[in-house]
Design a protein around this motif. Structure first.
Motif, PDB file in Angstrom:
ATOM      1  N   SER A   1     -85.960  37.323  33.898  1.00  0.00           N
ATOM      2  CA  SER A   1     -84.574  37.037  34.261  1.00  0.00           C
ATOM      3  C   SER A   1     -83.715  38.221  33.836  1.00  0.00           C
ATOM      4  O   SER A   1     -84.168  39.101  33.094  1.00  0.00           O
ATOM      5  CB  SER A   1     -84.096  35.763  33.572  1.00  0.00           C
ATOM      6  N   ARG A   2     -82.485  38.209  34.297  1.00  0.00           N
ATOM      7  CA  ARG A   2     -81.599  39.347  34.045  1.00  0.00           C
ATOM      8  C   ARG A   2     -81.427  39.696  32.575  1.00  0.00           C
ATOM      9  O   ARG A   2     -81.549  40.859  32.198  1.00  0.00           O
ATOM     10  CB  ARG A   2     -80.251  39.078  34.724  1.00  0.00           C
ATOM     11  N   PRO A   3     -81.154  38.698  31.692  1.00  0.00           N
ATOM     12  CA  PRO A   3     -80.906  39.091  30.292  1.00  0.00           C
ATOM     13  C   PRO A   3     -82.096  39.804  29.643  1.00  0.00           C
ATOM     14  O   PRO A   3     -81.889  40.692  28.814  1.00  0.00           O
ATOM     15  CB  PRO A   3     -80.610  37.766  29.576  1.00  0.00           C
ATOM     16  N   ILE A   4     -83.304  39.443  30.017  1.00  0.00           N
ATOM     17  CA  ILE A   4     -84.485  40.056  29.390  1.00  0.00           C
ATOM     18  C   ILE A   4     -84.533  41.561  29.670  1.00  0.00           C
ATOM     19  O   ILE A   4     -84.881  42.357  28.794  1.00  0.00           O
ATOM     20  CB  ILE A   4     -85.786  39.376  29.910  1.00  0.00           C
ATOM     21  N   ALA A   5     -84.162  41.943  30.887  1.00  0.00           N
ATOM     22  CA  ALA A   5     -84.181  43.370  31.226  1.00  0.00           C
ATOM     23  C   ALA A   5     -82.858  44.037  30.899  1.00  0.00           C
ATOM     24  O   ALA A   5     -82.800  45.044  30.197  1.00  0.00           O
ATOM     25  CB  ALA A   5     -84.502  43.548  32.707  1.00  0.00           C
ATOM     26  N   ALA A   6     -81.766  43.442  31.384  1.00  0.00           N
ATOM     27  CA  ALA A   6     -80.488  44.148  31.333  1.00  0.00           C
ATOM     28  C   ALA A   6     -79.848  44.082  29.949  1.00  0.00           C
ATOM     29  O   ALA A   6     -79.157  45.008  29.538  1.00  0.00           O
ATOM     30  CB  ALA A   6     -79.542  43.552  32.371  1.00  0.00           C
ATOM     31  N   ASP A   7     -80.083  43.000  29.238  1.00  0.00           N
ATOM     32  CA  ASP A   7     -79.406  42.832  27.958  1.00  0.00           C
ATOM     33  C   ASP A   7     -80.330  43.236  26.807  1.00  0.00           C
ATOM     34  O   ASP A   7     -79.998  44.081  25.993  1.00  0.00           O
ATOM     35  CB  ASP A   7     -78.986  41.358  27.826  1.00  0.00           C
ATOM     36  N   TYR A   8     -81.518  42.626  26.764  1.00  0.00           N
ATOM     37  CA  TYR A   8     -82.412  42.891  25.623  1.00  0.00           C
ATOM     38  C   TYR A   8     -83.306  44.104  25.818  1.00  0.00           C
ATOM     39  O   TYR A   8     -83.891  44.585  24.849  1.00  0.00           O
ATOM     40  CB  TYR A   8     -83.310  41.665  25.359  1.00  0.00           C
ATOM     41  N   HIS A   9     -83.465  44.554  27.041  1.00  0.00           N
ATOM     42  CA  HIS A   9     -84.367  45.684  27.348  1.00  0.00           C
ATOM     43  C   HIS A   9     -85.794  45.432  26.883  1.00  0.00           C
ATOM     44  O   HIS A   9     -86.490  46.364  26.501  1.00  0.00           O
ATOM     45  CB  HIS A   9     -83.840  46.988  26.728  1.00  0.00           C
ATOM     46  N   TRP A  10     -86.239  44.216  26.897  1.00  0.00           N
ATOM     47  CA  TRP A  10     -87.634  43.918  26.541  1.00  0.00           C
ATOM     48  C   TRP A  10     -88.580  44.359  27.646  1.00  0.00           C
ATOM     49  O   TRP A  10     -89.746  44.591  27.414  1.00  0.00           O
ATOM     50  CB  TRP A  10     -87.835  42.410  26.285  1.00  0.00           C
ATOM     51  N   LEU A  11     -88.067  44.375  28.863  1.00  0.00           N
ATOM     52  CA  LEU A  11     -88.850  44.844  30.004  1.00  0.00           C
ATOM     53  C   LEU A  11     -87.983  45.820  30.791  1.00  0.00           C
ATOM     54  O   LEU A  11     -86.752  45.748  30.724  1.00  0.00           O
ATOM     55  CB  LEU A  11     -89.242  43.656  30.911  1.00  0.00           C
ATOM     56  N   PRO A  12     -88.633  46.750  31.512  1.00  0.00           N
ATOM     57  CA  PRO A  12     -87.845  47.688  32.321  1.00  0.00           C
ATOM     58  C   PRO A  12     -87.141  46.949  33.454  1.00  0.00           C
ATOM     59  O   PRO A  12     -87.531  45.836  33.831  1.00  0.00           O
ATOM     60  CB  PRO A  12     -88.898  48.656  32.855  1.00  0.00           C
ATOM     61  N   GLU A  13     -86.129  47.582  34.018  1.00  0.00           N
ATOM     62  CA  GLU A  13     -85.318  46.889  35.025  1.00  0.00           C
ATOM     63  C   GLU A  13     -86.071  46.626  36.325  1.00  0.00           C
ATOM     64  O   GLU A  13     -85.665  45.766  37.096  1.00  0.00           O
ATOM     65  CB  GLU A  13     -84.022  47.652  35.269  1.00  0.00           C
ATOM     66  N   ASP A  14     -87.183  47.336  36.551  1.00  0.00           N
ATOM     67  CA  ASP A  14     -87.896  47.015  37.795  1.00  0.00           C
ATOM     68  C   ASP A  14     -88.650  45.687  37.698  1.00  0.00           C
ATOM     69  O   ASP A  14     -89.243  45.234  38.672  1.00  0.00           O
ATOM     70  CB  ASP A  14     -88.791  48.169  38.322  1.00  0.00           C
ATOM     71  N   ALA A  15     -88.594  45.033  36.526  1.00  0.00           N
ATOM     72  CA  ALA A  15     -89.205  43.704  36.397  1.00  0.00           C
ATOM     73  C   ALA A  15     -88.164  42.592  36.595  1.00  0.00           C
ATOM     74  O   ALA A  15     -88.494  41.409  36.574  1.00  0.00           O
ATOM     75  CB  ALA A  15     -89.838  43.563  35.012  1.00  0.00           C
ATOM     76  N   TRP A  16     -86.937  42.968  36.817  1.00  0.00           N
ATOM     77  CA  TRP A  16     -85.808  42.025  36.886  1.00  0.00           C
ATOM     78  C   TRP A  16     -85.753  41.337  38.255  1.00  0.00           C
ATOM     79  O   TRP A  16     -85.665  41.985  39.279  1.00  0.00           O
ATOM     80  CB  TRP A  16     -84.570  42.826  36.550  1.00  0.00           C
ATOM     81  N   ILE A  17     -85.819  40.026  38.224  1.00  0.00           N
ATOM     82  CA  ILE A  17     -85.834  39.221  39.454  1.00  0.00           C
ATOM     83  C   ILE A  17     -84.466  38.568  39.648  1.00  0.00           C
ATOM     84  O   ILE A  17     -83.911  38.006  38.704  1.00  0.00           O
ATOM     85  CB  ILE A  17     -86.897  38.099  39.346  1.00  0.00           C
ATOM     86  N   GLY A  18     -83.948  38.621  40.854  1.00  0.00           N
ATOM     87  CA  GLY A  18     -82.686  37.921  41.104  1.00  0.00           C
ATOM     88  C   GLY A  18     -81.829  38.647  42.117  1.00  0.00           C
ATOM     89  O   GLY A  18     -82.233  39.675  42.651  1.00  0.00           O
ATOM     90  N   ILE A  19     -80.654  38.092  42.351  1.00  0.00           N
ATOM     91  CA  ILE A  19     -79.791  38.689  43.375  1.00  0.00           C
ATOM     92  C   ILE A  19     -79.346  40.085  43.000  1.00  0.00           C
ATOM     93  O   ILE A  19     -79.077  40.905  43.857  1.00  0.00           O
ATOM     94  CB  ILE A  19     -78.548  37.836  43.699  1.00  0.00           C
ATOM     95  N   SER A  20     -79.266  40.375  41.700  1.00  0.00           N
ATOM     96  CA  SER A  20     -78.913  41.755  41.337  1.00  0.00           C
ATOM     97  C   SER A  20     -80.153  42.547  40.920  1.00  0.00           C
ATOM     98  O   SER A  20     -80.041  43.680  40.474  1.00  0.00           O
ATOM     99  CB  SER A  20     -77.828  41.779  40.257  1.00  0.00           C
ATOM    100  N   GLY A  21     -81.346  41.929  41.039  1.00  0.00           N
ATOM    101  CA  GLY A  21     -82.594  42.634  40.755  1.00  0.00           C
ATOM    102  C   GLY A  21     -83.485  42.609  41.986  1.00  0.00           C
ATOM    103  O   GLY A  21     -83.033  42.889  43.088  1.00  0.00           O
ATOM    104  N   LYS A  22     -84.757  42.221  41.789  1.00  0.00           N
ATOM    105  CA  LYS A  22     -85.709  42.238  42.903  1.00  0.00           C
ATOM    106  C   LYS A  22     -85.896  40.855  43.516  1.00  0.00           C
ATOM    107  O   LYS A  22     -85.782  39.844  42.837  1.00  0.00           O
ATOM    108  CB  LYS A  22     -87.082  42.702  42.380  1.00  0.00           C
ATOM    109  N   LYS A  23     -86.230  40.874  44.791  1.00  0.00           N
ATOM    110  CA  LYS A  23     -86.591  39.662  45.502  1.00  0.00           C
ATOM    111  C   LYS A  23     -88.113  39.668  45.638  1.00  0.00           C
ATOM    112  O   LYS A  23     -88.678  40.711  45.955  1.00  0.00           O
ATOM    113  CB  LYS A  23     -85.939  39.719  46.891  1.00  0.00           C
TER     114      LYS A  23
END
Ligand SMILES: Cc1cc2nc3c(=O)[nH]c(=O)nc-3n(C[C@H](O)[C@H](O)[C@H](O)COP(=O)(O)OP(=O)(O)OC[C@H]3O[C@@H](n4cnc5c(N)ncnc54)[C@H](O)[C@@H]3O)c2cc1C
Ligand SMILES: Nc1ncnc2c1ncn2[C@@H]1O[C@H](COP(=O)(O)O)[C@@H](O)[C@H]1O
Lengths: 264, 312
Positions: free
Chosen positions: B223-245
């Motif tokens: 989810s967004r917070p895991i990538a964008a907020d906590y940086h636990w995963l890179p942003e290319d793992a981010w799923i959602g309307i502002s990430g990947k479909k």
């Protein structure tokens, strides 16, 4: 330092209502503060706590029917007041309903100009109902001040803002002279949860309603018509896997994944 | 009808050309002009071939949205387009919104489809956290952005006439740039995606999700917070309307509440499994199979059972 913060009473996408044919019942979906506008309010209040001045929350009602919706929009502004905003203004006018960034931006800019002089204008990066991601840019144009989008960090000193923009490939730190419009991301801060006392005190703070005539603004006449609004269907099995122990549940889930052809 | 294409990078012209082809197949031939910033005239020429039209070029390495929008406005005044179309990157949306704001015209952000109906153009876009589609009929002139990487790039034709333009100065001044970490994961192609959310308490705990993903031959998304907020995963793992479909065979949402902004990007998954300790979490409405449990208790058991199955 005076900060204007724009908060939108948005249709809550967590509370969608549809009829049996899948048509969205817009009038039955409750309004809530747009998720990232909480971050904008939080940032405004932090700047006030650091630099003094005041925070003014501004909103334009963009969903009808007005009779029913005004209270919900006031509630959204009360939330901003409870978080620490000092005053709030709500623009209510048939000409703004249903809303569109194209008509709303000019109206919000006129409202800001009517109610004060600001060093900084804050918005959320995008609103959760219409997802238009336009307002900061349009407000910059309408107010004739620079606009900086996607702030993940914001510092203000000596008439300048230093903003770290969160872009796809990189973080870009820029400086800009104030006044300016800045849109914030959901990651810029952790919005505070107001206490009961703060919520109660918010009712004593000023919240005024204005019309377009009050702010001397005439929206553009060319229309954007909404021809259709339909829900993307979700049809799932909705089975809760149950059992007397986690072992049993886990085994059942493995079997289901085998049956679905995923675990081979 | 006349269309002005606006791109912050010349490569985007080829995607815009894909959109143009789609538009022409529905609404008939359109007259086109393009504007792009480019590191060199040669780069611009190369991509101008995709739109095969007069291309205004601002030669620059790094540009701010306000510079592009001011330059674009001059071109709009010269060309008088009925439609101004950009790509829905963060910069693209902002540039087009500024042009629309300055001209006082409507803009439709990230249109997923265009339709010609009774002589008018209708634009489809996602709203309400991505859960609904709104079909809009704007008065022209209007502006819009198309999703990045949506349209197939057509064959290039002949480069159009290049017209060099100067960029005005920006109100912003650059202090520094930090590149983001790239993960190299490709959740868009993975057949199994294990999605992690704020139900995980620390980065190390994601090892459980990694193990599951390895066992099932998949990848870990979030989810967004895991990538964008906590940086636990890179942003290319981010799923959602502002990430990947994504559209995997299996999407397993673990410790994810099921916000519409996240779930609307996984609606095309064949099977959805949700693990959440709150039985009222909205994620269960999107799930084929739901497990109401603490992930810290459930995952070790599930991994064990899966091992037994796969090993046996
Ligand atoms: C314009 C806009 C764009 C957005 N774009 C995106 C996007 O692209 N992607 C995205 O993901 N979000 C996006 N969001 C944010 C979205 O609205 C949510 O805030 C976000 O998805 C929540 O992430 P989460 O589910 O990980 O966290 P939370 O909502 O905090 O959920 C955590 C869940 O974990 C469960 N949990 C806690 N502990 C445990 C445990 N031990 N075991 C099992 N379960 C547990 C909780 O019950 C809860 O349901 C966007 C929002 C806006 C307004
Ligand atoms: N009607 C409104 N009233 C107040 N602020 C708004 C309104 N619409 C948009 N905004 C602000 O602009 C931001 C971006 O909205 P949008 O461009 O519509 O996605 C929101 O997060 C709000 O801060």
């Amino acid at each position: 330092m005076n900060v204007a913060v724009f908060v939108k009473a948005s249709l809550d996408p967590n509370m969608l209502r549809v009829d049996s044919s899948g048509r969205i019942l817009v009038e039955d979906i409750p309004l809530a503060i747009s998720e990232y506008d909480r971050n904008a309010v939080e940032e405004a209040v932090r700047l006030k706590e650091k630099h003094g001045g005041k925070v003014v929350a501004l909103s334009a009602l963009t969903w009808g029917p007005i009779q029913k919706r005004v209270r919900e929009a006031e509630q959204v502004l009360r939330e901003a007041l409870a978080m620490g905003a000092d005053e709030a203004y709500l623009l209510v006018d048939e000409a703004l309903i249903p809303g569109n960034p194209y008509t709303t931006a000019g109206a919000l800019a006129a409202l800001a100009q009517k109610v004060g002089e600001f060093d900084l204008y804050l918005t959320g990066e995008g609103s959760m109902d219409t997802l238009s991601f336009q307002m900061a840019a349009r407000l910059g144009e309408a107010l004739g001040v620079p606009a900086v989008s996607y702030a993940r960090a914001l510092e203000v000193s000596e008439g300048k803002a230093r903003v770290t923009r969160d872009l796809e490939e990189h973080l870009e730190t820029v400086e800009v002279n104030l006044p300016a419009v800045v849109s914030v991301t959901g990651e810029i801060n952790k919005p505070r949860l107001p206490t009961l006392l703060q919520i109660r005190r918010a009712f004593a703070k000023p919240l005024d309603k204005l019309s377009l005539a009050d702010v001397s603004y005439t929206p553009p006449s060319a229309a954007v018509e909404v021809e259709e609004l339909r829900l993307l269907a979700v049809s799932r099995k909705n089975i809760i896997v149950e059992g007397t122990s986690l072992e049993e549940i886990a085994s059942k889930l493995v079997d289901l994944l085998v049956k679905e052809g995923i675990v081979k | 009808m006349k269309v002005l294409l606006v791109a912050e990078k010349p490569e985007l012209l080829s995607e815009l050309a894909g959109f143009l082809k789609d538009l022409e197949s529905k609404a008939g031939p359109v007259e086109t002009a393009a504007f792009t910033a480019a590191p060199s005239l040669d780069e611009a020429r190369k991509f101008s071939a995709y739109v095969a039209a007069k291309t205004y070029v601002a030669v620059a390495e790094r540009v701010f949205p306000d510079q592009l929008s001011k330059a674009a406005l001059d071109i709009v005044d010269r060309e008088n387009p009925d439609l101004v179309i950009g790509v829905a990157t963060k910069t693209g949306n902002e540039v087009v919104a500024r042009v629309a704001g300055a001209k006082g015209i409507p803009m439709m952000t990230e249109i997923v489809d265009v339709e010609a109906r009774d002589g008018a153009l209708l634009f489809h876009r996602a709203v309400l956290g991505g859960r609904a589609i709104s079909v809009l009929k704007p008065a022209l002139p209007a502006a819009a952005t198309i999703p990045a990487r949506k349209y197939e790039v057509p064959q290039p034709g002949e480069p159009g006439e290049l017209v060099e333009v100067q960029l005005p100065s920006s109100a912003l001044s650059l202090v520094k740039v930090e590149e983001k970490e790239k993960g190299g994961v490709n959740i868009e192609e993975a057949e199994v995606v294990i999605g992690v959310g704020r139900g995980f308490r620390k980065k190390e705990d994601l090892a459980m999700a990694e193990e599951l993903a390895n066992m099932l031959g998949g990848a870990v998304g979030c989810s967004r917070p895991i990538a964008a907020d906590y940086h636990w995963l890179p942003e290319d793992a981010w799923i959602g309307i502002s990430g990947k479909k994504i559209r995997p065979k299996l999407y397993m949402a673990i410790g994810i509440s099921g916000a519409p902004q996240h779930m609307s990007a996984v609606l095309d998954a064949k099977v959805i499994v949700a693990v959440n300790k709150d039985k009222n979490a909205p994620v269960f409405q999107y799930a084929d199979y739901g497990v109401v449990a603490d992930l810290y208790q459930f995952l070790p058991v599930f991994i064990q059972k899966l091992k037994e199955k796969l090993g046996g």
